[in-house]
Design a protein around this motif. Structure first.
Motif, PDB file in Angstrom:
ATOM      1  N   GLU A 158     -10.662 -23.922 -55.229  1.00  0.00           N
ATOM      2  CA  GLU A 158      -9.327 -23.531 -54.759  1.00  0.00           C
ATOM      3  C   GLU A 158      -9.421 -22.560 -53.579  1.00  0.00           C
ATOM      4  N   ASN A 159     -10.285 -21.579 -53.711  1.00  0.00           N
ATOM      5  CA  ASN A 159     -10.389 -20.559 -52.656  1.00  0.00           C
ATOM      6  C   ASN A 159     -10.908 -21.122 -51.339  1.00  0.00           C
ATOM      7  N   MET A 160     -11.871 -22.024 -51.423  1.00  0.00           N
ATOM      8  CA  MET A 160     -12.463 -22.558 -50.197  1.00  0.00           C
ATOM      9  C   MET A 160     -11.791 -23.848 -49.740  1.00  0.00           C
ATOM     10  N   GLY A 161     -11.067 -24.489 -50.624  1.00  0.00           N
ATOM     11  CA  GLY A 161     -10.376 -25.731 -50.266  1.00  0.00           C
ATOM     12  C   GLY A 161      -9.160 -25.487 -49.402  1.00  0.00           C
ATOM     13  N   ASN A 162      -8.510 -24.345 -49.592  1.00  0.00           N
ATOM     14  CA  ASN A 162      -7.388 -23.986 -48.740  1.00  0.00           C
ATOM     15  C   ASN A 162      -7.943 -23.201 -47.555  1.00  0.00           C
ATOM     16  N   LYS A 163      -7.915 -23.836 -46.384  1.00  0.00           N
ATOM     17  CA  LYS A 163      -8.631 -23.289 -45.230  1.00  0.00           C
ATOM     18  C   LYS A 163      -8.108 -21.923 -44.795  1.00  0.00           C
ATOM     19  N   SER A 164      -6.781 -21.710 -44.884  1.00  0.00           N
ATOM     20  CA  SER A 164      -6.248 -20.421 -44.474  1.00  0.00           C
ATOM     21  C   SER A 164      -6.651 -19.326 -45.474  1.00  0.00           C
TER      22      SER A 164
ATOM     23  N   ILE B  78      -4.369 -26.347 -34.209  1.00  0.00           N
ATOM     24  CA  ILE B  78      -3.665 -26.241 -35.486  1.00  0.00           C
ATOM     25  C   ILE B  78      -4.341 -27.187 -36.467  1.00  0.00           C
ATOM     26  N   LYS B  79      -4.493 -26.707 -37.699  1.00  0.00           N
ATOM     27  CA  LYS B  79      -5.254 -27.456 -38.700  1.00  0.00           C
ATOM     28  C   LYS B  79      -4.514 -27.418 -40.027  1.00  0.00           C
ATOM     29  N   ALA B  80      -4.682 -28.493 -40.789  1.00  0.00           N
ATOM     30  CA  ALA B  80      -4.098 -28.545 -42.132  1.00  0.00           C
ATOM     31  C   ALA B  80      -4.875 -27.615 -43.059  1.00  0.00           C
ATOM     32  N   SER B  81      -4.163 -26.797 -43.810  1.00  0.00           N
ATOM     33  CA  SER B  81      -4.823 -25.852 -44.716  1.00  0.00           C
ATOM     34  C   SER B  81      -5.664 -26.553 -45.768  1.00  0.00           C
ATOM     35  N   SER B  82      -5.219 -27.734 -46.199  1.00  0.00           N
ATOM     36  CA  SER B  82      -5.964 -28.497 -47.213  1.00  0.00           C
ATOM     37  C   SER B  82      -6.722 -29.652 -46.586  1.00  0.00           C
ATOM     38  N   GLY B  83      -7.000 -29.554 -45.291  1.00  0.00           N
ATOM     39  CA  GLY B  83      -7.514 -30.689 -44.532  1.00  0.00           C
ATOM     40  C   GLY B  83      -8.985 -30.966 -44.688  1.00  0.00           C
TER      41      GLY B  83
ATOM     42  N   ASP C 146      -0.004 -31.753 -48.847  1.00  0.00           N
ATOM     43  CA  ASP C 146       0.209 -30.334 -48.551  1.00  0.00           C
ATOM     44  C   ASP C 146       0.334 -30.204 -47.030  1.00  0.00           C
ATOM     45  N   ASP C 147       1.501 -29.748 -46.557  1.00  0.00           N
ATOM     46  CA  ASP C 147       1.703 -29.686 -45.106  1.00  0.00           C
ATOM     47  C   ASP C 147       1.602 -28.274 -44.531  1.00  0.00           C
ATOM     48  N   THR C 148       1.010 -27.345 -45.290  1.00  0.00           N
ATOM     49  CA  THR C 148       0.828 -26.002 -44.733  1.00  0.00           C
ATOM     50  C   THR C 148      -0.278 -26.039 -43.669  1.00  0.00           C
ATOM     51  N   MET C 149      -0.048 -25.302 -42.588  1.00  0.00           N
ATOM     52  CA  MET C 149      -0.939 -25.318 -41.445  1.00  0.00           C
ATOM     53  C   MET C 149      -1.404 -23.900 -41.111  1.00  0.00           C
TER      54      MET C 149
ATOM     55  N   PRO D  46     -11.075 -16.421 -34.137  1.00  0.00           N
ATOM     56  CA  PRO D  46      -9.787 -15.729 -34.051  1.00  0.00           C
ATOM     57  C   PRO D  46      -8.637 -16.689 -34.352  1.00  0.00           C
ATOM     58  N   GLY D  47      -7.714 -16.240 -35.189  1.00  0.00           N
ATOM     59  CA  GLY D  47      -6.602 -17.113 -35.565  1.00  0.00           C
ATOM     60  C   GLY D  47      -5.655 -16.418 -36.515  1.00  0.00           C
ATOM     61  N   THR D  48      -4.768 -17.190 -37.124  1.00  0.00           N
ATOM     62  CA  THR D  48      -3.782 -16.627 -38.051  1.00  0.00           C
ATOM     63  C   THR D  48      -4.453 -16.236 -39.353  1.00  0.00           C
ATOM     64  N   GLU D  49      -3.981 -15.163 -39.943  1.00  0.00           N
ATOM     65  CA  GLU D  49      -4.557 -14.706 -41.207  1.00  0.00           C
ATOM     66  C   GLU D  49      -4.021 -15.513 -42.385  1.00  0.00           C
ATOM     67  N   GLY D  50      -2.831 -16.042 -42.254  1.00  0.00           N
ATOM     68  CA  GLY D  50      -2.257 -16.878 -43.305  1.00  0.00           C
ATOM     69  C   GLY D  50      -1.784 -18.194 -42.723  1.00  0.00           C
ATOM     70  N   SER D  51      -0.927 -18.876 -43.461  1.00  0.00           N
ATOM     71  CA  SER D  51      -0.440 -20.177 -42.997  1.00  0.00           C
ATOM     72  C   SER D  51       0.744 -20.014 -42.042  1.00  0.00           C
TER      73      SER D  51
END
Length: 447
Positions: A111-117, A157-162, A194-197, A132-137
């Motif tokens: 779970e922790n590593m599968g969600n990229k953000s 931009i990348k899918a968090s669950s991608g 999951d469409d969080t980015m 460098p990038g966003t700290e969350g989604s």
């Protein structure tokens, strides 16, 4: 140790796992879809159980049917291979609830590593360098525009669950961002549910270098050196090699220690891979962690002599790692080519169908991982990879010569393949020099 393992996968990786189990004296259970009833892994396993129709969601992704097959067969553990359910935390939890061992890391690590953000946040708090990038989604276009201004174009931009290159867009200005943001979210939703980015700075033409990790249940974690996976087409790996042609021992030790730190941050056990981007100035950044065995694991096995599937099984059975970091040595050079059923000259169009004739190369230092045979009908339903050709040489020059010879010897008739395309890569002067990056295929070939 387990008496019986069910393999929740198909094709060459299922065959690979069956072979390791057989050498360990462990009985195997294959699962298959209706269209895969004549597949090689089905014939090789001690038992085989049909788990549904051809569509993956009805068979190889059908958690209830797979768990039922496991209970019915009396298997104590499930090896998920790669793809399908291998990084699905829900499935890992269901295995645990059913008292079945999931041969992989803990549910929390997946779970922790599968969600990229989320993985980025954990790595940052552990002192692992990240892009460098966003700290969350990012949930809205407005948030994306503000984030891009802060990070600075170009961004990605990348899918968090991608994974597998899906849900990724490279953006060079605000106008582009406005055009593609919704389509990227839509692709992520369809591919991963999951469409969080999230957003990162786009590093121009880096190398993609990953470190193989092994961790046990007692807090011991080691790395088995690096693999260079920079030869990619649209974020899909095509050819991998180890060691990385530009890696110094000093940089290897530095990146390896950071990879171990990253794995320890999530109390990792099993085989896994820490993926980095390496720029021209030898700055490196954590990209993601794959919490499973990798497609390209054989090249690591070739240079270290360590069977990673057996190590996974031993770890899952509760055994301590028998290896220490100082035991891991690099012996020679290894290259892997992914042989796909596709036509490069027609936009890499998939080419399912009947394999009329196949002749696979052999000789000293040549390995084939495959699930095909003469007369096999390759279904259109699944991934197009039909084989992995792996070679080992005393040095990079010998490995390249051996791979060229092996590709020229490789014959598959009845379907189109990318064998000729792989040869074009192997004979390219830039590849010969090892002076390539992730932009190599796009720049060098008109495909």
């Amino acid at each position: 140790m387990f008496n019986k393992i069910l393999i929740a996968n198909r094709g060459e990786i299922a065959v690979r796992i069956i072979r390791a189990c057989r050498e360990m004296g462990i009985h195997t259970v294959a699962i298959y879809s209706e269209i895969d009833k004549n597949a090689l892994h089905v014939n090789m396993a001690d038992e085989a159980i049909c788990v549904g129709p051809a569509k993956p969601q009805d068979s190889y992704l059908n958690m209830e049917n797979i768990l039922s097959a496991t209970v019915l067969s009396g298997a104590q553990a499930i090896h998920p291979g790669f793809g399908f359910l291998s990084e699905n935390s829900k499935f890992a939890q269901m295995c645990k609830d059913c008292n079945i061992v999931f041969i992989g890391p803990s549910v929390a690590a997946i779970e922790n590593m599968g969600n990229k953000s989320k993985a980025r946040e954990i790595m940052m708090s552990s002192g692992v360098p990240v892009i460098p990038g966003t700290e969350g989604s990012i949930d809205t276009l407005e948030e994306a525009v503000l984030a891009a201004k802060e990070i600075g174009y170009p961004v990605m931009i990348k899918a968090s669950s991608g994974g597998g290159g899906r849900g990724i867009r490279i953006i060079r200005n605000e106008e582009e961002l406005k055009k593609v943001f919704d389509s990227a979210k839509g692709e992520a939703r369809i591919s991963f549910g999951d469409d969080t980015m999230y957003m990162e700075k786009f590093i121009e033409n880096p190398r993609h270098v990953e470190f193989q990790i092994l961790g046990d249940s007692y807090g011991n974690i080691i790395h088995l050196m690096e693999r260079d996976c920079s030869i990619q087409r649209r974020n899909q790996k095509v050819l991998e090699e180890t060691p990385c042609p530009v890696m110094s021992q000093e940089l290897r030790e530095k990146m390896g220690s950071v990879a171990i730190r990253a794995a320890k941050a999530v109390n990792y056990k099993s085989a896994g891979t820490i993926e980095f981007l390496l720029d021209n100035d030898n700055n490196f950044y954590f990209m993601e962690m794959n919490t499973r065995i990798q497609v390209e694991h054989p090249i690591t096995e070739m240079i270290t002599g360590i069977d990673l599937i057996k190590e996974q099984i031993n770890i899952a059975a509760g055994e301590k790692l028998s290896l220490k970091q100082e035991d891991i040595k690099i012996n020679g050079h290894a290259i892997e080519c992914r042989i796909n059923a596709e036509n490069p000259k027609m936009g890499f169009r998939p080419s399912p169908g009947k394999i009329n004739i196949e002749h696979m190369p052999g000789g000293n230092g040549v390995r084939i991982d495959s699930g095909i045979y003469d007369g096999y009908i390759l279904p259109p339903t699944y991934d197009s990879m039909v084989a992995k050709l792996i070679v080992h040489g005393r040095d990079r020059k010998e490995a390249i010569a051996k791979m060229r010879r092996s590709l020229e010897e490789f014959l598959i008739e009845g379907i189109d393949t990318n064998i000729e395309f792989q040869l074009e890569i192997l004979y390219n002067p830039i590849f010969e020099k090892g002076d390539y990056n992730t932009g190599f295929i796009a720049k060098e070939f008109n495909y």
